[in-house]
Each structure stands twice: as structure tokens, then as C-alpha cells.
Scaffold this motif. Structure first.
Motif, PDB file in Angstrom:
ATOM      1  N   LEU A  83       0.759  -1.201   0.093  1.00  0.00           N
ATOM      2  CA  LEU A  83      -0.007   0.288   0.039  1.00  0.00           C
ATOM      3  C   LEU A  83       0.923   1.166  -0.018  1.00  0.00           C
ATOM      4  N   LYS A 112      -4.441   3.405  -2.760  1.00  0.00           N
ATOM      5  CA  LYS A 112      -5.628   3.247  -1.465  1.00  0.00           C
ATOM      6  C   LYS A 112      -6.967   3.243  -2.267  1.00  0.00           C
ATOM      7  N   GLU A 137       6.062  -3.500   3.940  1.00  0.00           N
ATOM      8  CA  GLU A 137       5.641  -2.296   4.401  1.00  0.00           C
ATOM      9  C   GLU A 137       7.029  -1.781   5.191  1.00  0.00           C
ATOM     10  N   THR A 140       4.673  -1.882  10.791  1.00  0.00           N
ATOM     11  CA  THR A 140       3.401  -2.497  10.896  1.00  0.00           C
ATOM     12  C   THR A 140       3.045  -2.289  12.477  1.00  0.00           C
ATOM     13  N   SER A 145      -2.731  -1.907   6.718  1.00  0.00           N
ATOM     14  CA  SER A 145      -2.098  -1.646   5.508  1.00  0.00           C
ATOM     15  C   SER A 145      -1.730  -2.795   4.744  1.00  0.00           C
TER      16      SER A 145
END
Length: 197
Positions: A83, A112, A137, A140, A145
């Protein structure tokens, strides 16, 4: 350009333990901000881990690629992404680290929301349909996400083999990702390693 390009010492390129140790040093120096903050989850915390200060840093970003590729070395995959915005520099660092090692790795970006114009696609970059991917990512906290990225990648026809993050900011996110997405959750650094537990 204002100065000479800095090359990573060969020892960091070939010695993942050295790369991992140096990246941890940089994270501790530049990315941990103390003070009361409201997280994207709505929760409040006494510190913030701003890993964009790392993933967009000229010295640290190449180390991110080395460390994250080492973290996922036992997996079979050919693309990484997640994302936007946290995942984007992580994925591109891994892409460049793979190229430096003479290997091929593609990156992708999960919007998104889908675009309302053009091709109206939610995932940008080379097609991931029918491919094995790792969702990445920077940090986290709740797992929301990466879970959104896993869902989008699967809707686009990819097989998600794992979720991997630089820093695991909270206990419980890994379990949530494993339970809800049914994939392994990997992290390079824990709160203890960051000196925050």
C-alpha cells in the motif's frame, strides 16, 4: 548534483549481518521520534517510528533492500509491493538490491483506491497476475495496510506468499496478518531491537 556519489562498502553489500547492524544504527539515530503522537490507527503513543526518514535516506535505503531481501531469502517470489506510501520505497530498495546482485525483481504499488480515470487500476507497475509476490511495509502497527495490500494483490490475480516489514511496532499485528491473510509475517526488527520495549 552537489557532491560525489557514495558507494556502499563492498563488505555491506556482501555481508548482510553488517548491513543489518548498520541499518539498525541509522534507524535508532534518525527514525525514532519521542513525544506524544496519534497513530494512523487512532491510538496514542509516546514515540513514533518514522521509517520514511530511513527508506528515503541515501545511505539507509540501499541497506533496506539488502536487509529485506535477506529476510525473505527463503521465499520464492518475483515481485514486491504494498500500500502506498509506506511500501513504495521498501519495494524499490529491494528491486535495486536484487539488480545489484544480478537478479530480477519487480515492484508494484497498491493505490488506496482505484483511479477514476485512465486505466482505472488499483495496482501500478508490471502486472502481478499469476505471479508470486511479497507484500512489504516500512513499519507495521495494526496490520491494516498490509492486509489491504494482500486483498488488492489477490483481487489482481497474484499469489501472496508473505508479508514482510522493516519494523514490527506492536504485538498482535503478525498474528492478525497470519490469521486473516493466511500468510507468514516476517519482520526485520522488533521493538526490543529498536530499544522501545
Amino acid at each position: 548534483m552537489s557532491g560525489p556519489l557514495l558507494a556502499l562498502p563492498l563488505s555491506l553489500v556482501t555481508d548482510t549481518a553488517a548491513a543489518r547492524a548498520r541499518l539498525l544504527e541509522i534507524i535508532r539515530e534518525k527514525a525514532i521520534v519521542h513525544g506524544r503522537v496519534t497513530l494512523s490507527s487512532g491510538k496514542e503513543a509516546d514515540y513514533y517510528v518514522d521509517l520514511r526518514r530511513i527508506t528515503l535516506d541515501g545511505e539507509a535505503a540501499p541497506l533496506v533492500g539488502i536487509v529485506m531481501r535477506d529476510l525473505t531469502k527463503d521465499l520464492s517470489y518475483d515481485a514486491v509491493g504494498g500500500l502506498t506510501l509506506g511500501a513504495d520505497p521498501v519495494a524499490t530498495s529491494m528491486l535495486h538490491a536484487a539488480a545489484a546482485a544480478g537478479e530480477r525483481l519487480d515492484a508494484f504499488v497498491v493505490r488506496k483506491a482505484g483511479k477514476a480515470h485512465g486505466l482505472q487500476q488499483r495496482i501500478e507497475g508490471p502486472s502481478i497476475r499469476g505471479r508470486r509476490v511479497v507484500v512489504v511495509e516500512d513499519t507495521t502497527t495494526t496490520g491494516a495496510s498490509p492486509l489491504a495490500a494482500v486483498e488488492a494483490a489477490r483481487e489482481d490475480g497474484a499469489t501472496v506468499v508473505a508479508v514482510a516489514t522493516i519494523a514490527d511496532r506492536a504485538t498482535g499485528a503478525g498474528e492478525r496478518i497470519s490469521e486473516e491473510a493466511g500468510v507468514p509475517y516476517l519482520h526485520a526488527y522488533s521493538l526490543e531491537e529498536l530499544g522501545l520495549a
